[in-house]
Design a protein around this motif. Sequence first.
Motif, PDB file in Angstrom:
ATOM      1  N   VAL A 161      -1.299  21.562   7.046  1.00  0.00           N
ATOM      2  CA  VAL A 161      -2.526  21.074   6.417  1.00  0.00           C
ATOM      3  C   VAL A 161      -2.239  19.698   5.847  1.00  0.00           C
ATOM      4  O   VAL A 161      -1.312  19.520   5.038  1.00  0.00           O
ATOM      5  N   THR A 186      -8.515  25.163   0.367  1.00  0.00           N
ATOM      6  CA  THR A 186      -8.218  25.399   1.781  1.00  0.00           C
ATOM      7  C   THR A 186      -6.935  26.210   1.928  1.00  0.00           C
ATOM      8  O   THR A 186      -6.876  27.173   2.710  1.00  0.00           O
ATOM      9  N   VAL A 225      -4.439  21.065  10.473  1.00  0.00           N
ATOM     10  CA  VAL A 225      -5.767  20.878   9.890  1.00  0.00           C
ATOM     11  C   VAL A 225      -5.722  19.650   8.994  1.00  0.00           C
ATOM     12  O   VAL A 225      -4.908  19.565   8.071  1.00  0.00           O
ATOM     13  N   LEU A 232      -7.795  17.310   6.327  1.00  0.00           N
ATOM     14  CA  LEU A 232      -8.936  17.379   5.419  1.00  0.00           C
ATOM     15  C   LEU A 232      -9.618  16.021   5.334  1.00  0.00           C
ATOM     16  O   LEU A 232      -8.990  15.025   4.967  1.00  0.00           O
ATOM     17  N   GLU A 273     -15.155  17.791   5.304  1.00  0.00           N
ATOM     18  CA  GLU A 273     -15.043  18.443   6.598  1.00  0.00           C
ATOM     19  C   GLU A 273     -13.576  18.695   6.925  1.00  0.00           C
ATOM     20  O   GLU A 273     -12.684  18.077   6.320  1.00  0.00           O
ATOM     21  N   TRP A 274     -13.335  19.613   7.884  1.00  0.00           N
ATOM     22  CA  TRP A 274     -11.985  20.006   8.277  1.00  0.00           C
ATOM     23  C   TRP A 274     -11.794  19.682   9.760  1.00  0.00           C
ATOM     24  O   TRP A 274     -12.530  20.197  10.616  1.00  0.00           O
ATOM     25  N   THR A 287     -14.141  19.693  14.686  1.00  0.00           N
ATOM     26  CA  THR A 287     -14.491  19.498  13.282  1.00  0.00           C
ATOM     27  C   THR A 287     -15.306  20.683  12.769  1.00  0.00           C
ATOM     28  O   THR A 287     -16.271  21.108  13.411  1.00  0.00           O
ATOM     29  N   ILE A 309     -15.142  26.069   5.101  1.00  0.00           N
ATOM     30  CA  ILE A 309     -13.942  26.893   5.222  1.00  0.00           C
ATOM     31  C   ILE A 309     -14.259  28.147   6.022  1.00  0.00           C
ATOM     32  O   ILE A 309     -13.430  28.615   6.811  1.00  0.00           O
ATOM     33  N   LEU A 329     -14.019  27.180   9.531  1.00  0.00           N
ATOM     34  CA  LEU A 329     -12.613  26.945   9.867  1.00  0.00           C
ATOM     35  C   LEU A 329     -11.892  28.261  10.151  1.00  0.00           C
ATOM     36  O   LEU A 329     -11.191  28.401  11.164  1.00  0.00           O
TER      37      LEU A 329
END
Length: 344
Positions: free
Chosen positions: A276, A286, A307, A309, A315-316, A326, A330, A333
Amino acid sequence: MSDIKEMQKNILVTKDLSIGYKQGRKDNLCLLSDINLTIRRGEMVCLLGPNGAGKSTLMRTIAGIQSPLAGYTLVEGIPIRDRNYKEIAQLLSIVLTERIDVGNLTVYHIVSLGRHPYTSWMGRLSEEDNDKIKWALEQVGLMHYADHFINQLSDGERQRVMIAKALAQDTPLIMLDEPTAHLDLPNRVDIMRLLHRLARETNKAILLSTHELDLALQAADVIWLMALGKPIKIGAPEDLVLNGSIEETFHNKSFIFDRKTGNFIMNYQKKQKIQVLGNDVMGFWTQRALSREGYQVTCEEAGNCSVKLLEDIMEWEIHKNGETLTCKSIEELLAYLRTSFSTD
């Protein structure tokens, strides 16, 4: 002479106290011995520990409800043991866990019961008594409810009434057993903030037992940390976090204590690592969601999935096997990761 002066600075002192139960003329069940504790004027102390550690036994022994196996307790230099009810009631007041169910009594009437140790056998209130009652109601913000019946109040307001009763009793030490039990989160926070303020503004000593570790870490001046058969650990909340005492006392394979946040985190079985990229608030939540899903979150490269951020637009951005996707939440995701990894 110096020891006497030191005791006079403290509201509560326990000296070589042993707590437990007498099982016969000669046999005793001792839970903990050589307990030496103090509470200073204007200080709020929280008693914490797992179930079965002896918290209730310690509270009852300090209050004189239960006899010690050895040692003694002093409140403002006066020994609790062998004092009669009226004398003890002028030294300490107690707020218990039980919910109040006396619908035919008004708030004022209930708070006035705190003046019982000072009235005659007829129970007639003096002008001074009424002034104390009004002052107590003002302290907890319930003066405008004085004529209301107790069953018209919320649980949080009822607990404030019982705190007002203890204030009206005008004792140097106030003891509370699980004062936030049965309350929702906003009321739990309000009660802890109220008690902290009252300790400061009234210069009384406040001792409470609680399971609200997160609130105790924020509100207490001092924490007494109990574990079965071990000496009580005493210190500022932050010191007990930093030296590992909180983790040790509440150690459990099902969760871990996070020193950074002061929270317990469920110990989920980890599936695999996932990278992340990002931090701050969005990163914290997250990571928490991914941990619940079973991923071991890392900031280093891990496998074929990462991932990123996008904090400015919330957005992820998922990078997996050379592809980019995208997600706008969460929930989205997690749904993608479940599907993606299940087909790998």
